[in-house]
Design a protein around this motif. Structure first.
Motif, PDB file in Angstrom:
ATOM      1  N   ILE A 251       0.645  -1.245  -0.139  1.00 48.35           N
ATOM      2  CA  ILE A 251      -0.077  -0.010   0.114  1.00 48.35           C
ATOM      3  C   ILE A 251       0.918   1.470   0.092  1.00 48.35           C
ATOM      4  O   ILE A 251       0.587   2.146  -0.925  1.00 48.35           O
ATOM      5  CB  ILE A 251      -1.147   0.147   1.098  1.00 48.35           C
TER       6      ILE A 251
ATOM      7  N   ARG B 135       1.940   6.908  -7.375  1.00 44.43           N
ATOM      8  CA  ARG B 135       1.068   7.722  -8.067  1.00 44.43           C
ATOM      9  C   ARG B 135       1.786   8.815  -8.441  1.00 44.43           C
ATOM     10  O   ARG B 135       1.576   9.744  -9.594  1.00 44.43           O
ATOM     11  CB  ARG B 135       0.014   8.413  -6.957  1.00 44.43           C
TER      12      ARG B 135
ATOM     13  N   ILE C 241      -4.069  -1.640  -4.347  1.00 41.98           N
ATOM     14  CA  ILE C 241      -4.909  -0.771  -3.568  1.00 41.98           C
ATOM     15  C   ILE C 241      -4.420   0.658  -3.362  1.00 41.98           C
ATOM     16  O   ILE C 241      -5.075   1.636  -3.343  1.00 41.98           O
ATOM     17  CB  ILE C 241      -5.234  -1.582  -2.184  1.00 41.98           C
ATOM     18  N   GLY C 242      -3.104   0.621  -3.161  1.00 36.29           N
ATOM     19  CA  GLY C 242      -2.505   1.995  -2.722  1.00 36.29           C
ATOM     20  C   GLY C 242      -2.508   2.965  -3.814  1.00 36.29           C
ATOM     21  O   GLY C 242      -2.472   4.158  -3.891  1.00 36.29           O
TER      22      GLY C 242
ATOM     23  N   VAL D 183      -4.854   2.760  -6.459  1.00 33.83           N
ATOM     24  CA  VAL D 183      -6.185   3.288  -7.257  1.00 33.83           C
ATOM     25  C   VAL D 183      -7.088   3.675  -6.158  1.00 33.83           C
ATOM     26  O   VAL D 183      -7.970   4.454  -6.350  1.00 33.83           O
ATOM     27  CB  VAL D 183      -6.873   2.085  -7.858  1.00 33.83           C
ATOM     28  N   ALA D 184      -6.835   3.329  -4.723  1.00 30.96           N
ATOM     29  CA  ALA D 184      -7.992   3.586  -3.577  1.00 30.96           C
ATOM     30  C   ALA D 184      -7.935   5.325  -3.574  1.00 30.96           C
ATOM     31  O   ALA D 184      -7.023   5.904  -3.755  1.00 30.96           O
ATOM     32  CB  ALA D 184      -7.648   3.023  -2.488  1.00 30.96           C
ATOM     33  N   HIS D 185      -9.002   5.702  -3.220  1.00 32.93           N
ATOM     34  CA  HIS D 185      -9.215   7.208  -2.726  1.00 32.93           C
ATOM     35  C   HIS D 185      -8.432   7.525  -1.455  1.00 32.93           C
ATOM     36  O   HIS D 185      -8.330   6.761  -0.744  1.00 32.93           O
ATOM     37  CB  HIS D 185     -10.766   7.396  -2.660  1.00 32.93           C
ATOM     38  N   LYS D 186      -8.071   8.539  -1.385  1.00 31.28           N
ATOM     39  CA  LYS D 186      -7.045   9.076  -0.466  1.00 31.28           C
ATOM     40  C   LYS D 186      -7.842   8.977   0.962  1.00 31.28           C
ATOM     41  O   LYS D 186      -7.264   8.640   1.919  1.00 31.28           O
ATOM     42  CB  LYS D 186      -6.508  10.388  -0.629  1.00 31.28           C
ATOM     43  N   ASP D 187      -9.168   9.389   0.907  1.00 28.76           N
ATOM     44  CA  ASP D 187     -10.028   9.514   1.932  1.00 28.76           C
ATOM     45  C   ASP D 187     -10.023   7.923   2.512  1.00 28.76           C
ATOM     46  O   ASP D 187     -10.360   7.736   3.724  1.00 28.76           O
ATOM     47  CB  ASP D 187     -11.409  10.226   1.831  1.00 28.76           C
ATOM     48  N   GLY D 188     -10.367   7.073   1.756  1.00 25.81           N
ATOM     49  CA  GLY D 188     -10.459   5.765   2.096  1.00 25.81           C
ATOM     50  C   GLY D 188      -9.076   5.355   2.704  1.00 25.81           C
ATOM     51  O   GLY D 188      -9.283   4.426   3.786  1.00 25.81           O
ATOM     52  N   LEU D 189      -8.092   5.611   2.363  1.00 20.12           N
ATOM     53  CA  LEU D 189      -6.842   5.202   3.114  1.00 20.12           C
ATOM     54  C   LEU D 189      -6.678   5.681   4.244  1.00 20.12           C
ATOM     55  O   LEU D 189      -5.709   5.071   5.086  1.00 20.12           O
ATOM     56  CB  LEU D 189      -5.759   5.665   1.741  1.00 20.12           C
TER      57      LEU D 189
ATOM     58  N   LYS E  30      -8.798   6.129   6.365  1.00 16.12           N
ATOM     59  CA  LYS E  30      -9.666   5.518   7.475  1.00 16.12           C
ATOM     60  C   LYS E  30      -8.895   4.070   7.753  1.00 16.12           C
ATOM     61  O   LYS E  30      -9.083   3.585   8.956  1.00 16.12           O
ATOM     62  CB  LYS E  30     -10.839   4.926   6.624  1.00 16.12           C
TER      63      LYS E  30
END
Length: 329
Positions: free
Chosen positions: A53, A60, A192-193, A195-201, A203
């Motif tokens: 992650i 990015r 996951i690291g 493509v995931a949204h930053k706000d989700g990461l 959490k």
């Protein structure tokens, strides 16, 4: 010389190394301390996911073109360490060809735990490194394992032998080398690291961020115990027969630092490349080699990689590679 002693001393007093040493002591004094299998599996997944992650998040901001020289160097180093290891084991230490190629596969591949310890070491000293090194870890896991098994199959064919184990096919070996649990978790974490949204990461930060080094310390406590148990099982084997477990990481670390310097990596990046090249796999390689090369003595490979090379790198190797990188940097 004084500088490297100071660096090694500071590393020795880090919590991770102290937890590792505590695990060694626990076995030496016959403590009844045990780590439940389920817990071990759980924190192994967390550690590998965390590496992935963090690497994915950093990727990015990195262009693929920037990574190309390091990727090429990583594959080259993995393969060259396979052949160097094979030559030393077979010609100098006089192991059988089968055992030599099996052990060489472990030393051509890499250790995720040593990699993490290397990152923690650099973080402790505030040394920056290239953000895509987690991807380099993934890249260096498989090539040596695949090539070692191909060489073994050619050897078997030349000797007129047959390997009837269905799990020894090249297809199965490639699957184990590139999609075994450690690689799959690392790749999954990177995805996951990335493509995931930053706000989700944010959490999941408490588990995969703040608690990471605490979990890693408990993991290293367990690794200290496992490493000592592995060595205890080989009491009848002379220590001189295992000197390669200290020679190969020094060779790999030296080549890694030099290569990192040549391709323009930072001091931190060269250190991590050296850490990877000087490490030995005890997760991905055993899973593939045990099936594909059943005649090899798995105790030799696992005992040397886990019982000797891992402790050597954690305590002395990483500070030494960093010192060499600073000299060339």
């Amino acid at each position: 010389m004084e500088q490297i002693i100071e660096i090694a001393y500071a590393n020795l007093l880090s919590p991770m190394i102290l937890f590792f040493l505590l695990g060694i002591i626990a076995v030496l004094v016959n403590s009844d301390l045990k780590v439940p299998t389920a817990l071990y599996t759980g924190y192994t997944m967390i550690i590998l996911f965390t590496i992935g992650i963090k690497g994915g998040v950093e990727l990015r901001n990195v262009s693929f073109g920037e990574m190309i020289p390091t990727i090429i160097a990583a594959v080259f180093l993995s393969i060259i360490m396979l052949f160097i290891s094979l030559l030393i084991l077979y010609k100098v230490f006089k192991y059988s060809f089968v055992d030599s190629i099996a052990i060489a596969a472990h030393y051509g591949s890499v250790s995720a735990v040593t990699f993490i310890a290397g990152l923690a070491f650099l973080d402790k000293f505030g040394v920056e490194y290239e953000s895509y090194m987690s991807a380099v870890l993934v890249i260096m896991e498989g090539p040596a394992i695949i090539l070692a098994i191909i060489i073994y199959k050619l050897h078997v064919s030349k000797q007129g032998e047959k390997n009837t184990n269905p799990d020894a096919s090249i297809k199965h070996v490639i699957k184990e080398a590139f999609f075994g649990k450690s690689i799959f978790l690392l790749l999954g974490g990177i995805f996951i690291g990335l493509v995931a949204h930053k706000d989700g990461l944010v959490k999941i930060q408490p588990l995969f961020g703040d608690l990471f080094y605490g979990i890693l310390c408990v993991f290293l406590l367990h690794m200290g115990m496992v490493a000592t148990i592995s060595m205890n099982k080989m009491k009848n084997i002379k220590l001189v027969s295992f000197l390669f477990a200290f020679i190969l990481p020094l060779i790999g670390g030296g080549i890694g630092v030099l290569t990192g310097s040549i391709i323009g990596l930072s001091v931190g990046g060269s250190t991590i490349l050296a850490v990877l090249t000087g490490s030995a796999s005890y997760i991905a390689a055993p899973a593939a080699i045990e099936q594909a090369i059943p005649k090899a003595n798995s105790g030799l490979s696992l005992g040397s990689a886990l019982g000797l090379t891992l402790p050597f790198n954690l305590i002395l190797g990483i500070p030494l590679y960093f010192w060499l990188a600073t000299l060339l940097g």
